[in-house]
Design a protein around this motif. Sequence first.
Motif, short mmCIF file in Angstrom:
data_model
loop_
_atom_site.label_atom_id
_atom_site.label_comp_id
_atom_site.label_asym_id
_atom_site.label_seq_id
_atom_site.Cartn_x
_atom_site.Cartn_y
_atom_site.Cartn_z
N LYS A 107 -1.49 -7.27 -23.54
CA LYS A 107 -0.07 -7.48 -23.26
C LYS A 107 0.67 -6.16 -23.20
O LYS A 107 0.27 -5.17 -23.83
CB LYS A 107 0.54 -8.40 -24.31
N GLN A 108 1.76 -6.17 -22.44
CA GLN A 108 2.55 -4.95 -22.27
C GLN A 108 3.29 -4.60 -23.55
O GLN A 108 3.53 -5.44 -24.42
CB GLN A 108 3.53 -5.13 -21.12
N VAL A 109 3.68 -3.32 -23.65
CA VAL A 109 4.38 -2.82 -24.83
C VAL A 109 5.83 -3.28 -24.80
O VAL A 109 6.49 -3.26 -23.75
CB VAL A 109 4.32 -1.28 -24.88
N ARG A 110 6.32 -3.69 -25.94
CA ARG A 110 7.73 -4.10 -26.06
C ARG A 110 8.59 -2.87 -26.30
O ARG A 110 8.38 -2.14 -27.26
CB ARG A 110 7.87 -5.08 -27.24
N PRO A 111 9.58 -2.61 -25.42
CA PRO A 111 10.46 -1.45 -25.62
C PRO A 111 11.20 -1.56 -26.95
O PRO A 111 11.71 -2.63 -27.29
CB PRO A 111 11.44 -1.54 -24.44
N LYS A 112 11.24 -0.47 -27.69
CA LYS A 112 11.85 -0.46 -29.02
C LYS A 112 13.14 0.35 -29.00
O LYS A 112 13.13 1.53 -28.67
CB LYS A 112 10.86 0.10 -30.04
N VAL A 164 0.34 3.75 -28.11
CA VAL A 164 -0.95 4.44 -28.26
C VAL A 164 -2.10 3.47 -28.04
O VAL A 164 -3.06 3.75 -27.30
CB VAL A 164 -1.06 5.11 -29.64
N ALA A 165 -2.01 2.31 -28.69
CA ALA A 165 -3.06 1.29 -28.55
C ALA A 165 -3.18 0.83 -27.10
O ALA A 165 -4.29 0.65 -26.58
CB ALA A 165 -2.77 0.11 -29.46
N TYR A 166 -2.04 0.65 -26.44
CA TYR A 166 -2.04 0.20 -25.04
C TYR A 166 -2.73 1.23 -24.15
O TYR A 166 -3.57 0.88 -23.30
CB TYR A 166 -0.61 -0.04 -24.57
N LEU A 167 -2.40 2.49 -24.33
CA LEU A 167 -2.99 3.55 -23.51
C LEU A 167 -4.49 3.66 -23.72
O LEU A 167 -5.26 3.87 -22.78
CB LEU A 167 -2.31 4.90 -23.81
N LYS A 168 -4.92 3.52 -24.97
CA LYS A 168 -6.35 3.60 -25.27
C LYS A 168 -7.13 2.46 -24.63
O LYS A 168 -8.28 2.64 -24.21
CB LYS A 168 -6.57 3.59 -26.79
N GLU A 169 -6.51 1.29 -24.53
CA GLU A 169 -7.19 0.12 -23.99
C GLU A 169 -7.08 0.02 -22.47
O GLU A 169 -7.83 -0.74 -21.84
CB GLU A 169 -6.62 -1.15 -24.62
N THR A 170 -6.17 0.77 -21.88
CA THR A 170 -5.97 0.66 -20.43
C THR A 170 -6.29 1.98 -19.73
O THR A 170 -7.42 2.20 -19.30
CB THR A 170 -4.52 0.22 -20.12
N LEU A 171 -5.33 2.85 -19.67
CA LEU A 171 -5.47 4.08 -18.89
C LEU A 171 -6.60 4.98 -19.39
O LEU A 171 -7.30 5.62 -18.59
CB LEU A 171 -4.14 4.85 -18.90
N THR A 206 -10.31 11.39 -25.59
CA THR A 206 -8.98 10.79 -25.42
C THR A 206 -7.86 11.81 -25.66
O THR A 206 -7.75 12.38 -26.76
CB THR A 206 -8.79 9.61 -26.40
N PRO A 207 -7.03 12.06 -24.65
CA PRO A 207 -6.01 13.12 -24.76
C PRO A 207 -4.71 12.67 -25.39
O PRO A 207 -3.63 13.10 -24.97
CB PRO A 207 -5.81 13.51 -23.29
N ILE A 208 -4.80 11.79 -26.39
CA ILE A 208 -3.58 11.27 -27.03
C ILE A 208 -3.39 11.94 -28.39
O ILE A 208 -4.29 11.91 -29.23
CB ILE A 208 -3.66 9.74 -27.22
N ILE A 209 -2.21 12.52 -28.57
CA ILE A 209 -1.81 13.05 -29.88
C ILE A 209 -0.85 12.03 -30.48
O ILE A 209 0.22 11.79 -29.93
CB ILE A 209 -1.12 14.41 -29.76
#
Length: 269
Positions: A2-7, A67-74, A81-84
Motif C-alpha cells: 500500500k502507498q504511504v500516507r502523507p503525514k 523507508v519500508a515502501y522504498l525498500k519493497e518497491t524501488l 540499498t542507498p537509503i540513509i
Amino acid sequence: MKQVRPKKNLGQHFLTDLSIAKRIADTVDACPDIPVLEVGPGMGVMTQYLVTKPRPFKVVEIDRESVAYLKETLFRGYEGTPIIEGDFLRMDLREVFGGQQFVLTGNYPYDISSQIFFKMLDNRDLIPCCTGMIQHEVAVRMASQPGNKQYGILSVLIQAWYDVEYLFTVEPGVFNPPPKVQSAVIRMTRNKVQKLGCDEELFKRVVKTAFNQRRKMLRVSLRQFLSTEAIQMIADSEFATLRPEQLSIPQFVELTNLVEKSLCANTTA
C-alpha cells in the motif's frame, strides 16, 4: 504494498505528476559527475529518475513508512540499498560520500527548508550544487535582488556563496495532499567566493539584525548590539540612512567591517 500516507507532522506533500518529477530530477545534471543526495524521497517519485543517472546516489528519509515502501518497491533487490534512515538536519554530511562533494536535491518539506539551506551553507565546501522544490514565497526571497521587498536574510546569506536560479513554478494540484500555496523549483550553484573579506559570523549577525527591523534605517536597527560611541561611527557613514534591502552583498561586507571596527574601537577606548 500500500502507498504511504502523507503525514502532516513531517510536512509531507507527495508529488504525483511524473513529468514534473523528471524535470526536477534533471536539474542535477547542471553539476555532473559527482554523487547525488536526495532529501525526503517519500514514495520515490523523483528517486526513480535520479537512480538511473550514472553516478553514486543516496536518499535520506526520516519517515519509517516511506523507508519500508522504498525498500519493497524501488530498491527491492537493489545492491547496497542507498537509503540513509534519519534526520538530514542531524547528519554529518562528510560521512555521506566519504568526504566527497555531492549535489543536494529533493522535494523539501516547507517547514524546514530554510534550516536545510543553512546546513548547506555550513557545508558549502561539500555541496557545489543544490536543487529542488520549495515553497514559492521562499524561492522568490532566495532569488531576489537588492531593492526588492522580497530581498532579505535568505537572499543575502545564500547569494553570498551561491548563484540562485528560479527555474519554474509548480501548482498545488500536482501534490497529495495539495498544499495551500504554490511551489517552485530552484537551483543554487556555488560561486567563486572563498572568503567574504570580513568576519563571517559577524556578517550573519549584522544581516539578521538589520533585516529583523527592515523598515528602520541601519543607524537605528544596529543599535541593539553597538554602544553609543560605536553607533556614531555608523551614523557618520554612507550606510546611516539606508535600509537593509538597499544594500548589495559587497556593501553588507563593508558594513560588517565597519561594525567590527566600531566594536574594536569601543573595546580599546
